[in-house]
Write an enzyme that holds these catalytic residues in place. Structure first.
Site, PDB file in Angstrom:
ATOM      1  N   GLY A  12      20.321 -47.093 -60.041  1.00  0.00           N
ATOM      2  CA  GLY A  12      21.774 -47.305 -59.926  1.00  0.00           C
ATOM      3  C   GLY A  12      22.260 -47.134 -58.501  1.00  0.00           C
ATOM      4  N   ASN A 107      14.083 -40.694 -58.247  1.00  0.00           N
ATOM      5  CA  ASN A 107      12.748 -40.238 -58.629  1.00  0.00           C
ATOM      6  C   ASN A 107      11.818 -41.381 -59.047  1.00  0.00           C
ATOM      7  OD1 ASN A 107      12.858 -37.341 -58.320  1.00  0.00           O
ATOM      8  ND2 ASN A 107      14.431 -37.370 -59.913  1.00  0.00           N
ATOM      9  N   THR A 136      23.106 -40.237 -56.992  1.00  0.00           N
ATOM     10  CA  THR A 136      24.352 -39.495 -57.126  1.00  0.00           C
ATOM     11  C   THR A 136      24.096 -38.172 -57.832  1.00  0.00           C
ATOM     12  OG1 THR A 136      24.806 -40.687 -59.171  1.00  0.00           O
ATOM     13  CG2 THR A 136      25.890 -41.491 -57.188  1.00  0.00           C
ATOM     14  N   ASP A 137      23.104 -38.165 -58.724  1.00  0.00           N
ATOM     15  CA  ASP A 137      22.870 -36.991 -59.572  1.00  0.00           C
ATOM     16  C   ASP A 137      22.250 -35.818 -58.824  1.00  0.00           C
ATOM     17  OD1 ASP A 137      23.821 -38.588 -61.528  1.00  0.00           O
ATOM     18  OD2 ASP A 137      21.956 -38.754 -62.653  1.00  0.00           O
ATOM     19  N   ARG A 182      23.091 -36.744 -66.441  1.00  0.00           N
ATOM     20  CA  ARG A 182      22.727 -36.441 -67.823  1.00  0.00           C
ATOM     21  C   ARG A 182      21.971 -35.116 -67.936  1.00  0.00           C
ATOM     22  NH1 ARG A 182      23.730 -39.153 -72.114  1.00  0.00           N
ATOM     23  NH2 ARG A 182      24.657 -40.843 -70.926  1.00  0.00           N
ATOM     24  N   GLU A 236      28.196 -35.578 -69.000  1.00  0.00           N
ATOM     25  CA  GLU A 236      27.902 -36.580 -70.031  1.00  0.00           C
ATOM     26  C   GLU A 236      26.692 -36.186 -70.883  1.00  0.00           C
ATOM     27  OE1 GLU A 236      26.475 -40.324 -68.403  1.00  0.00           O
ATOM     28  OE2 GLU A 236      25.323 -39.315 -66.850  1.00  0.00           O
ATOM     29  N   LEU A 286      32.960 -45.599 -61.718  1.00  0.00           N
ATOM     30  CA  LEU A 286      33.888 -45.505 -60.579  1.00  0.00           C
ATOM     31  C   LEU A 286      33.479 -44.354 -59.658  1.00  0.00           C
ATOM     32  CD1 LEU A 286      37.376 -46.044 -62.261  1.00  0.00           C
ATOM     33  CD2 LEU A 286      35.991 -47.717 -61.037  1.00  0.00           C
ATOM     34  N   ARG A 288      30.597 -43.439 -58.672  1.00  0.00           N
ATOM     35  CA  ARG A 288      29.525 -43.730 -57.722  1.00  0.00           C
ATOM     36  C   ARG A 288      29.883 -44.930 -56.851  1.00  0.00           C
ATOM     37  NH1 ARG A 288      24.900 -46.228 -61.837  1.00  0.00           N
ATOM     38  NH2 ARG A 288      25.549 -48.406 -61.608  1.00  0.00           N
TER      39      ARG A 288
END
EC number: 2.7.1.90
Lengths: 392, 392
Positions: A12, A107, A136-137, A182, A236, A286, A288
């Protein structure tokens, strides 16, 4: 014979994925030893299909727009890649005289990066394959943080601040905002930075802790005794002690089970069990893609990571990823370095215990200290009247 | 005897509600004939409870922050008001020497404003009651548009642009973004302005048209033959030809029925009926609280409306609302004027037919021309590579 460079995106997008592309293209042009610069159209599949986007002829002004364009300007994908694919890539790279390959991703993409490096090395080809971290995570191992996180964190903190200013204006109600990540709670946790301007969320629930619906309802009920508008930020990926998602499956298709949104689930719980007005919000993608809340530190580091990976490949490094080491929180100082891809491939980094409060409904000062510099600039100032200042 | 001013907020906040408060406070100070400036704490109820927030002693620098603070700095409410409440307000106003009352709100608040004016007039009190329009939904009658809408429109257009840039980066999938405005599609429609920068949503569904699920699925299917990433913007208030909400009720409480989100409902329809990946996003309240996407035109007009209502009250006007008349689209010119509250009370303004396309899944050029100046500045530039430019 030409010496060409290929850049491949995986997974993503982030608000600064194209900023790293910009850094890599700039470094390649500056080096004077790259003949053509290509982007793989839509990720690794684009390489296999020999869909190479030529980036040679864009002007400096056009390329500069990469730093403020969300998404991936060359496209990305989540293709599963097998060993036969890696074997197929090598002759394609040779055919197009590609000596340098830069993978930008998380990853999974670093796994691909490491495997292509090994396949090239095993076949004796002089192709350098380097990794640029992106997520982003913030779940990539070894590096203090990854490009993409700072902007997602700034979006979440600023959104929490704005939401709290709005919610505080109105009579009693509860708003639950859903955050991405997540399995890792970094983005969710970043909402707490809004508190430094006086408009922080009241409760934060991270996927690193089992979610207990009864404890959540008690938390909300207790807070509603003290104040009227409550803002909850929830990951989430919330799950119960058995590891089951807290949201119920909505329906199944052949391929997957689809769950409802955590935000509306928690809002509905409040309505149902406490009888208060509640609503869920889910900014989703939105978060990211926001250039308005792009972190300048994140953008600069993303450009740097792209440059550094490109320079390393050109000087013959391969099978490594650019990583960041934190030198100091205040003033913020970071040193970039190269790490063997083997050390980062497929490890998922979640929040350490010292960043999560004892009740599991908020973060610690240590987290705020770590996260603060990454959002780049303080959040905007706002005014808060003394609402009970009385009449003269 | 003192001549005091009271400002009352009603209904949900906007990104520029406090900007109008700023304009009113500034005009009151400038007039030299207002002794004390009060805000009603949390709307009309605050007046009835005599909770008056004194705004006299804030510095110009502090007050300036009102223009960039979302929510309501004095609080707001959705209290239902009865004639006995109006009767009760008059002696309270007299007790606190309040000669000027400014109501800032939408249709419901203008109704309250008109009724308080009539009650004051009937009781022979020299209290001037003026209205400042405010709504993100843009559903107030007579005025070309209301403060609050331009910023909500800018947020929606910018968010659609960013979302489209993200979605276009990835293989086939559909993203549905939900927009506010239950009965009026103005905010939903504003997403179309993103198309002027090349990143527009593919389909827009407004509450002014009955929603047909089969037509929606056909629209999506048709588009997916031409492109991979589809962005749909849908109003939270979509309903079928019989007027029933397209989303199913999730559960009922004694007071109300709760429905799911339109965004996830439409995304689930795509997954279920077409088998494509889809997700729903719902920025929700963020769309009315965003300072990052605040429209400078909207902010300036909000300040102007606050000033003008205050000045009108001071010179003895009562029972009127500030409204805007469009003089020219390009260059944008607007003339403010006063309208009798009776003409605007409780009328809801929805989008006219000439702003909606024939298929009911998008807007017309006439709408774009009308809406464009209200977002204040062009959306940011982004770069779009020729993804199939080929290799050299």
């Amino acid at each position: 014979m030409d010496n060409n460079l290929l850049i491949i995106h995986g997974g993503g997008p982030t608000a600064v994925l194209n900023a790293s592309l910009y850094g890599a293209v700039l470094a390649a042009k500056k080096s004077g030893c790259v003949d053509h610069i290509y982007g793989a159209n839509n990720g690794t599949g684009g390489l296999l299909r020999e869909e190479l986007i030529c980036l040679d002829d864009y002007s400096p002004e056009q390329l500069k727009l990469l730093t403020v364009t969300p998404g991936s300007a060359i496209g990305t994908s989540r293709d599963a890649i097998w060993q036969e694919d890696y074997d197929a890539m090598v002759p394609i790279l040779e055919k197009h005289h590609i000596r340098y390959v830069l993978f930008n991703g998380g990853n999974g993409t670093m796994d691909t990066c490491g495997k292509l490096h090994k396949t090239c090395a095993a076949s004796g080809k002089e192709i350098c394959v380097m990794g640029i971290p992106k997520t982003t995570d913030n779940d990539i191992a070894v590096t203090d943080h990854s490009p993409g996180f700072g902007s997602a964190a700034r979006f979440m903190a600023a959104s929490a601040q704005e939401l709290c200013a709005d919610v505080r204006s109105l009579p009693i109600h509860v708003v639950v905002m859903e955050a991405s990540g997540r399995n890792a709670g970094w983005i969710t946790a970043a909402a707490a930075l809004a508190g430094e301007k006086g408009y922080g969320p009241d409760l934060i629930y991270l996927p690193e802790r089992a979610f207990d619906e009864d404890a959540f309802i008690r938390d909300v009920e207790e807070l509603l005794k003290q104040k009227s508008g409550i803002v909850v930020v929830a990951s989430e990926g919330l799950h119960d002690a058995q590891g089951n998602p807290v949201v119920k499956p909505i329906f199944k298709t052949e391929r997957a089970t689809y769950f409802g949104d955590v935000s509306s689930h928690l809002a509905n719980l409040v309505i149902d069990r406490l009888g208060y007005k509640a609503r869920g919000e889910k900014p989703g993608l939105l978060g990211r893609a926001s250039i308005a809340w792009q972190s300048p530190v994140d953008r600069d580091e993303a450009i740097l990571a792209g440059e550094m990976a490109c320079e390393a490949a050109i000087r013959g490094e391969s099978g490594k990823m650019v990583a960041f080491r934190r030198v100091s929180d205040e003033p913020y100082q970071m040193t970039p370095f190269l790490v063997d891809i083997d050390e980062v491939m497929m490890y998922e980094r979640t929040m350490p215990d010292e960043f999560i409060n004892a009740r599991g409904n908020g973060v610690t000062d240590a987290f705020l200290k770590w996260c603060r510099p990454l959002i780049g600039e303080p959040l905007p100032d706002m005014i808060s009247f003394n609402r009970m200042s009385g009449r003269k």
